[in-house]
Design a protein around this motif. Structure first.
Motif, PDB file in Angstrom:
ATOM      1  N   VAL B   4       0.871  -1.175   0.000  1.00  0.00           N
ATOM      2  CA  VAL B   4       0.000   0.000   0.000  1.00  0.00           C
ATOM      3  C   VAL B   4       0.907   1.225   0.000  1.00  0.00           C
ATOM      4  O   VAL B   4       1.773   1.354   0.870  1.00  0.00           O
ATOM      5  CB  VAL B   4      -0.922   0.024   1.234  1.00  0.00           C
ATOM      6  N   GLN B   6       1.312   5.518  -0.438  1.00  0.00           N
ATOM      7  CA  GLN B   6       0.799   6.868  -0.541  1.00  0.00           C
ATOM      8  C   GLN B   6       1.974   7.705  -1.024  1.00  0.00           C
ATOM      9  O   GLN B   6       2.916   7.948  -0.272  1.00  0.00           O
ATOM     10  CB  GLN B   6       0.280   7.358   0.813  1.00  0.00           C
ATOM     11  N   CYS B  23      -3.976   6.904  -2.925  1.00  0.00           N
ATOM     12  CA  CYS B  23      -3.415   5.673  -2.386  1.00  0.00           C
ATOM     13  C   CYS B  23      -3.426   4.603  -3.478  1.00  0.00           C
ATOM     14  O   CYS B  23      -4.428   4.469  -4.202  1.00  0.00           O
ATOM     15  CB  CYS B  23      -4.256   5.240  -1.184  1.00  0.00           C
ATOM     16  N   TYR B  25      -2.429   0.376  -4.350  1.00  0.00           N
ATOM     17  CA  TYR B  25      -2.123  -0.915  -3.733  1.00  0.00           C
ATOM     18  C   TYR B  25      -1.750  -1.924  -4.810  1.00  0.00           C
ATOM     19  O   TYR B  25      -2.066  -1.743  -5.983  1.00  0.00           O
ATOM     20  CB  TYR B  25      -3.289  -1.406  -2.874  1.00  0.00           C
ATOM     21  N   TRP B  35      -9.592   4.549   5.519  1.00  0.00           N
ATOM     22  CA  TRP B  35      -8.774   5.741   5.754  1.00  0.00           C
ATOM     23  C   TRP B  35      -8.811   6.045   7.250  1.00  0.00           C
ATOM     24  O   TRP B  35      -9.875   6.018   7.874  1.00  0.00           O
ATOM     25  CB  TRP B  35      -9.302   6.938   4.982  1.00  0.00           C
ATOM     26  N   CYS B  90      -3.937   5.475   4.525  1.00  0.00           N
ATOM     27  CA  CYS B  90      -4.744   4.537   3.772  1.00  0.00           C
ATOM     28  C   CYS B  90      -4.392   3.142   4.284  1.00  0.00           C
ATOM     29  O   CYS B  90      -3.227   2.882   4.617  1.00  0.00           O
ATOM     30  CB  CYS B  90      -4.361   4.706   2.302  1.00  0.00           C
ATOM     31  N   GLY B 103      -0.491   2.353   4.354  1.00  0.00           N
ATOM     32  CA  GLY B 103       0.436   3.150   3.572  1.00  0.00           C
ATOM     33  C   GLY B 103       1.281   4.004   4.498  1.00  0.00           C
ATOM     34  O   GLY B 103       1.110   3.982   5.725  1.00  0.00           O
TER      35      GLY B 103
END
Lengths: 114, 112
Positions: B4, B6, B23, B25, B35, B90, B103
């Motif tokens: 994940v 960000q 975000c 993944y 979130w 995230c 993240g």
């Protein structure tokens, strides 16, 4: 209290020492999680308890880390022979069992190994 | 490898405008996305979630969009308020549980 409580808030220890971090989950929450957040990163999963048993401990980095939850409520994360790389904020969360249930986090214990 | 991500460590927006946090993944097994918002010296607080069977979920000023084909989700905050200033994480899980992969976070600053 109403929320997840973690003690101590801060812990400074010398390299090589043993530490215990405590988590009091929300009453009635059978699921309990430990995460570790290093500086500048997101939390990383360590271990998940369903009741008294560790349902998944795949996130524990090595055998110096161990966690217990003997009565299905309070949990203790134990770190042996601490290393400077163990310095991080250790977060505990609890939730009801089942899918789509919100996890509530404690404020964390900031561990500093010097 | 980071499952994940960000990619924006920080974001600054003017009060009243829209904040968009992104975000990405990589794990196709993720089917539940969340979130979290975090203030200094506090634990993360749940904000909003979305199941993979949906592409949008809205809660007041907060909307999460999910693009499964692109493996991308975003959080929209409108209008942004100074109290929204925090770090936003995230997170994702493969079974709608709380064994979450997070993240690295995006620090949002909303200027008055």
């Amino acid at each position: 209290g109403a929320g997840v409580s973690q003690t101590p808030s801060n812990k400074v220890t010398e390299k090589g020492k043993y530490v215990e971090l405590r988590c009091d989950p929300i009453s009635g929450h059978t699921a309990l999680y430990w995460y570790r957040q290093s500086l500048g990163q997101g939390p990383e999963f360590l271990i998940y308890f369903q009741g008294t048993g560790a349902a998944d401990d795949s996130g524990l980095p090595n055998d110096r880390f161990f966690a217990v939850r003997p009565e299905g409520s309070v949990s203790t994360l134990k770190i042996q022979r601490t290393e400077r790389g163990d310095s991080a904020v250790y977060l505990c969360a609890s939730s009801l069992e089942g899918a789509n249930t919100e996890a509530f986090f404690g404020q964390g214990t900031r561990l500093t190994v010097v | 490898d980071q499952q994940v991500k960000q990619n924006s460590p920080s974001l600054s927006v003017q009060e009243g405008r829209i904040s968009i946090l992104n975000c990405d993944y990589t794990n196709s097994m993720f089917d539940y996305f969340l979130w979290y918002k975090k203030y200094p010296a506090e634990g993360p607080t749940f904000l909003i979630s979305i199941s993979s069977i949906k592409d949008k979920n809205e809660d007041g000023r907060f909307t999460v969009f999910l693009n499964k084909s692109a493996k991308h989700l975003s959080l929209h905050i409108v209008p942004s308020q100074p109290g929204d200033s925090a770090v936003y994480f995230c997170a994702a899980s493969p079974n709608a549980g709380n064994m979450l992969t997070f993240g690295g976070g995006t620090r949002l600053m909303v200027k008055p």
